[in-house]
Design an enzyme around this catalytic site. Sequence first.
Site, PDB file in Angstrom:
ATOM      1  N   ASP A  52       0.837  -1.201   0.000  1.00 23.10           N
ATOM      2  CA  ASP A  52       0.000   0.000   0.000  1.00 23.10           C
ATOM      3  C   ASP A  52       0.874   1.254   0.000  1.00 23.10           C
ATOM      4  OD1 ASP A  52       0.869  -0.208   2.588  1.00 23.10           O
ATOM      5  OD2 ASP A  52      -1.107  -0.113   3.522  1.00 23.10           O
ATOM      6  N   SER A  53       2.213   1.052   0.012  1.00 20.53           N
ATOM      7  CA  SER A  53       3.131   2.175  -0.220  1.00 20.53           C
ATOM      8  C   SER A  53       2.919   2.740  -1.629  1.00 20.53           C
ATOM      9  CB  SER A  53       4.586   1.738  -0.030  1.00 20.53           C
ATOM     10  OG  SER A  53       4.842   0.535  -0.733  1.00 20.53           O
ATOM     11  N   ASP A  91      -1.106  -6.047  -0.227  1.00 24.50           N
ATOM     12  CA  ASP A  91      -1.565  -5.415   1.012  1.00 24.50           C
ATOM     13  C   ASP A  91      -3.068  -5.198   1.002  1.00 24.50           C
ATOM     14  OD1 ASP A  91       0.452  -5.002   2.877  1.00 24.50           O
ATOM     15  OD2 ASP A  91       1.197  -3.200   1.868  1.00 24.50           O
ATOM     16  N   LYS A 121      -1.398  -9.358   2.758  1.00 23.44           N
ATOM     17  CA  LYS A 121      -0.703  -8.924   3.966  1.00 23.44           C
ATOM     18  C   LYS A 121      -1.600  -7.935   4.689  1.00 23.44           C
ATOM     19  CE  LYS A 121       3.122  -6.044   3.893  1.00 23.44           C
ATOM     20  NZ  LYS A 121       2.621  -4.859   4.644  1.00 23.44           N
ATOM     21  N   GLU A 123      -1.830  -5.442   8.559  1.00 20.06           N
ATOM     22  CA  GLU A 123      -1.064  -4.887   9.681  1.00 20.06           C
ATOM     23  C   GLU A 123      -1.767  -5.139  11.009  1.00 20.06           C
ATOM     24  OE1 GLU A 123      -0.303  -0.722   8.918  1.00 20.06           O
ATOM     25  OE2 GLU A 123       0.692  -1.149   7.004  1.00 20.06           O
ATOM     26  N   GLU A 190       8.765  -4.200  10.798  1.00 23.78           N
ATOM     27  CA  GLU A 190       9.236  -2.927  10.253  1.00 23.78           C
ATOM     28  C   GLU A 190       9.768  -2.016  11.356  1.00 23.78           C
ATOM     29  OE1 GLU A 190       6.574  -1.059   7.480  1.00 23.78           O
ATOM     30  OE2 GLU A 190       7.760   0.796   7.400  1.00 23.78           O
TER      31      GLU A 190
HETATM   32  O1  KIV Z   1       3.544  -1.165   1.675  1.00 25.75           O
HETATM   33  C1  KIV Z   1       4.741  -1.487   1.797  1.00 25.75           C
HETATM   34  O2  KIV Z   1       5.597  -1.142   0.976  1.00 25.75           O
HETATM   35  C2  KIV Z   1       5.118  -2.292   2.954  1.00 25.75           C
HETATM   36  C3  KIV Z   1       6.575  -2.549   3.162  1.00 25.75           C
HETATM   37  C4  KIV Z   1       7.231  -1.353   3.715  1.00 25.75           C
HETATM   38  C5  KIV Z   1       6.821  -3.748   3.995  1.00 25.75           C
HETATM   39  O3  KIV Z   1       4.296  -2.702   3.703  1.00 25.75           O
END
Ligand code: KIV
Length: 272
Positions: A52-53, A91, A121, A123, A190
């Site tokens: 989600d980055s 994510d 994934k 959180e 992280e």
């Molecule tokens: O969204 C992302 O890029 C991440 C990484 C920093 C692990 O969750």
Amino acid sequence: MSTAKKDIKKVTTHQLQEMKTRGEKISMLTAYDFSYARIIDDAGIDVILVGDSASNVMAGHDSTLPITLDHMIYHAQSVIRAIDRALVVVDLPFGSYQGNSSEALRSAIRIMKESGAHSVKLEGGSEVIESVKRILSAGIPIMGHLGLTPQSIYKFGTYTVRAKEKEEAQKLKKDALLLEEAGCFALVLEKIPAKLAKEVAASVKIPVIGIGAGNDVDGQVLVLHDMLGITKEFSPRFLRRYLNLYDEIKGAVGQYITDVKSRDFPNEKEQY
Ligand code: KIV
């Protein structure tokens, strides 16, 4: 599917587990589009995270919160079209799994069905454990994510190192065990102290992938645009830049502009 594609051995969650067992480090990078995913898969990356980055590096937001499930599915579809080998993790974006476990399952199913991704994934630990169990019960593999969890940035108030204090470190260790027990196939840690990450990696059987968590974990992940030097402003201590693509691309574009303006491009060989 071409024969060449069929011949390539795909990375599976089971293989990641075996890599941990034999002490082989796992390489993971983010990707959000076809072209970059193609290159990093061809280079032999083990895991591609459609993170989600994307909210930051693709859309220019200053947090990961605005990105939607539809956006994540779009990015995941583009990545999936590109890969032959890597395991693809997507994510679950902010707001798509925290409300209740039925909504979490619906979101995870949409990602799997509409993009063809291999896993998701999310959180958090105990706060989201019902959602974790519900998604896993549908046969969808989950990678957990503890430590600095950017979707909670407004709760933390800062992007500094997490779990330096005993209480937060204890909770993180408990959460790691909880996620393993629930059936997650791997964990991301992280921005936490390396000593704590080492303890967690030793305490669970599933692979632990670090970002800013030292070298005593089972693998490493970085945001692709950061390690390629496309993002300039972001330079935390844990980031190793392998290229300075921002300046390289800017230089190439500058040269193109010069060539067009000076009528050097196209030349006789570059026309019909
Ligand atoms: O969204 C992302 O890029 C991440 C990484 C920093 C692990 O969750």
